[in-house]
Motif scaffolding. Structure first.
Motif, PDB file in Angstrom:
ATOM      1  N   SER A 178     -32.883  37.471  17.299  1.00  0.00           N
ATOM      2  CA  SER A 178     -33.943  36.636  17.868  1.00  0.00           C
ATOM      3  C   SER A 178     -35.293  37.337  17.777  1.00  0.00           C
ATOM      4  CB  SER A 178     -33.617  36.304  19.338  1.00  0.00           C
ATOM      5  OG  SER A 178     -32.415  35.550  19.432  1.00  0.00           O
ATOM      6  N   ILE A 179     -35.296  38.653  17.969  1.00  0.00           N
ATOM      7  CA  ILE A 179     -36.542  39.419  17.834  1.00  0.00           C
ATOM      8  C   ILE A 179     -37.024  39.375  16.388  1.00  0.00           C
ATOM      9  CG2 ILE A 179     -37.558  41.728  17.996  1.00  0.00           C
ATOM     10  CD1 ILE A 179     -35.560  42.298  20.268  1.00  0.00           C
ATOM     11  N   ALA A 180     -36.090  39.511  15.447  1.00  0.00           N
ATOM     12  CA  ALA A 180     -36.456  39.437  14.033  1.00  0.00           C
ATOM     13  C   ALA A 180     -37.076  38.081  13.710  1.00  0.00           C
ATOM     14  CB  ALA A 180     -35.231  39.691  13.158  1.00  0.00           C
ATOM     15  N   LYS A 181     -36.515  37.037  14.276  1.00  0.00           N
ATOM     16  CA  LYS A 181     -37.050  35.695  14.041  1.00  0.00           C
ATOM     17  C   LYS A 181     -38.477  35.576  14.565  1.00  0.00           C
ATOM     18  CE  LYS A 181     -36.188  30.806  15.064  1.00  0.00           C
ATOM     19  NZ  LYS A 181     -35.299  29.834  15.778  1.00  0.00           N
ATOM     20  N   THR A 197     -29.901  32.729  12.134  1.00  0.00           N
ATOM     21  CA  THR A 197     -30.989  32.774  13.119  1.00  0.00           C
ATOM     22  C   THR A 197     -32.316  33.107  12.465  1.00  0.00           C
ATOM     23  OG1 THR A 197     -29.476  33.415  14.899  1.00  0.00           O
ATOM     24  CG2 THR A 197     -31.812  33.919  15.225  1.00  0.00           C
ATOM     25  N   THR A 198     -32.286  33.967  11.455  1.00  0.00           N
ATOM     26  CA  THR A 198     -33.528  34.440  10.825  1.00  0.00           C
ATOM     27  C   THR A 198     -33.866  33.679   9.540  1.00  0.00           C
ATOM     28  OG1 THR A 198     -32.326  36.140   9.583  1.00  0.00           O
ATOM     29  CG2 THR A 198     -33.144  36.750  11.772  1.00  0.00           C
ATOM     30  N   VAL A 238     -38.243  41.420   4.926  1.00  0.00           N
ATOM     31  CA  VAL A 238     -36.805  41.223   4.761  1.00  0.00           C
ATOM     32  C   VAL A 238     -36.042  42.460   5.207  1.00  0.00           C
ATOM     33  CG1 VAL A 238     -34.975  40.960   3.031  1.00  0.00           C
ATOM     34  CG2 VAL A 238     -37.022  39.552   2.880  1.00  0.00           C
ATOM     35  N   ILE A 239     -34.911  42.235   5.870  1.00  0.00           N
ATOM     36  CA  ILE A 239     -33.949  43.297   6.169  1.00  0.00           C
ATOM     37  C   ILE A 239     -32.629  42.939   5.501  1.00  0.00           C
ATOM     38  CG2 ILE A 239     -32.602  44.443   7.971  1.00  0.00           C
ATOM     39  CD1 ILE A 239     -34.970  43.992   9.865  1.00  0.00           C
ATOM     40  N   VAL A 282     -33.131  38.318   7.814  1.00  0.00           N
ATOM     41  CA  VAL A 282     -32.098  39.353   7.804  1.00  0.00           C
ATOM     42  C   VAL A 282     -30.912  38.849   6.991  1.00  0.00           C
ATOM     43  CG1 VAL A 282     -30.599  40.851   9.161  1.00  0.00           C
ATOM     44  CG2 VAL A 282     -32.833  40.133  10.091  1.00  0.00           C
ATOM     45  N   TYR A 283     -30.758  39.403   5.780  1.00  0.00           N
ATOM     46  CA  TYR A 283     -29.587  39.125   4.968  1.00  0.00           C
ATOM     47  C   TYR A 283     -28.487  40.092   5.400  1.00  0.00           C
ATOM     48  CZ  TYR A 283     -32.587  36.367   1.918  1.00  0.00           C
ATOM     49  OH  TYR A 283     -33.443  35.422   1.421  1.00  0.00           O
TER      50      TYR A 283
END
Length: 330
Positions: A213-216, A263-264, A192-193, A222-223
């Protein structure tokens, strides 16, 4: 599961030297007394010795044992008596905190940055089983603290965080990417971010949606939290006449922050006062729970004092025997 360990094992190595040395000194002490020559020892062989004679060396052996016990006590032995297998809640978290000058606006008390730091510290203190790290960003991004379970270090670095150390601006994409790089290789089942900002993306090299998109891809949620009252906020400005306040428009790109969160697979929050920021962190805390299996060993039990106590008792006994019932007359 039982095990034993020593805090200062170097004292155990001293036994290799001390014990042979004491045995040598005891033998040397006995050999220094004069011997008596007899023409015939046959009668002495058939004579019975008294119990004092048989036990005359007991004080010497007790002294050796006392030294052994005191050296073991000095080595600080502890026992781990058991192991418990249990399930606990734990995830890996990176906090990405905006430290741009606009975070000094005082629509939060004492200001946005200090309010966010206070609530973040409470959040960290409640997540005792998580590895948590801290990324700060303004016009550029920087890792203030890598993910760690040592929350005391993290909290101290969070306390030291201030505005003005980085290039001016709000590089949301760079801050998010730096946070991703810190957590993407984690083996945790849940990553989690928490991104906290009060502005829109106006600096940096990386597009925030590309970073999302990279995080996904790495299965990182990502909150996002937008901090600031709706409308205008008082911003402090230093003048020759001291600190003055100027009303500035609050510009938070809520559409961007919402898209990053969606997105995430996470959620966007808007905080307009200290209390709502606390509620947001409480909600994230309640949502982000992941069960992990953990083997917990009971706290090691220090038993060195027991060896020391027995050693002192035997030393007292040795002294009494040596100078009373087993006293030597030579």
């Amino acid at each position: 599961m039982n095990s034993i360990s020593f805090s200062y094992p170097i004292f155990l190595w001293a036994l290799i030297v001390v014990i042979p040395l004491m045995i040598f000194l005891l033998r040397k002490d006995k050999n220094k007394f004069a011997s008596i020559k007899y023409s015939n020892l046959q009668q002495l062989k058939t004579s019975s010795s008294t119990w004092r004679v048989r036990l005359r060396n007991i004080p010497d052996y007790l002294r050796i044992l006392v030294v052994v016990l005191l050296l073991v006590a000095a080595a600080r032995p502890h026992f781990s008596l058991s192991k418990d297998d249990k399930s606990i809640e734990g995830i890996d978290i990176i906090m990405a905190l905006d430290v741009s000058p606009s975070m000094l606006a005082e629509d939060f008390k004492p200001n946005r940055l200090e309010s966010a730091k206070k609530v973040a510290a409470e959040f960290i203190s409640n997540r005792k089983n998580d590895e948590i790290g801290l990324v700060v960003f303004s016009g550029e991004a920087f890792t203030q603290c890598p993910p760690t379970i040592d929350h005391n270090v993290l909290l101290e670095l969070l306390r030291q965080t201030k505005s003005g150390d980085l290039q001016d601006g709000t590089a949301i994409g760079d801050g998010l990417t730096t946070a991703i790089n810190r957590i993407k290789d984690s083996k945790a089942k849940s990553k989690v971010i928490i991104l906290i900002t009060d502005g829109d993306n106006n600096a940096g090299q990386i597009d925030p949606l590309q970073a999302a998109s990279i995080a996904k891809e790495y299965k990182i949620r990502v909150y996002t939290i937008g901090v600031g009252k709706i409308g205008q906020a008082p911003f402090p400005i230093q003048t020759p006449f001291g600190k003055q306040y100027q009303q500035m428009d609050v510009k938070i790109d809520e559409g961007l922050l919402t898209s990053i969160a969606n997105t995430t697979g996470a959620k966007y929050f808007r905080s307009t006062k200290n209390e709502s920021l606390q509620e947001i962190f409480k909600e994230i805390d309640s949502m982000e729970k992941s069960i992990i299996n953990l083997s917990v060993y009971n706290e090691k039990k220090d038993v060195g004092h027991r060896f020391a106590f027995v050693g002192l008792v035997l030393l007292l006994l040795e002294t009494i025997l040596r100078y009373t019932v087993l006293k030597r007359n030579y």
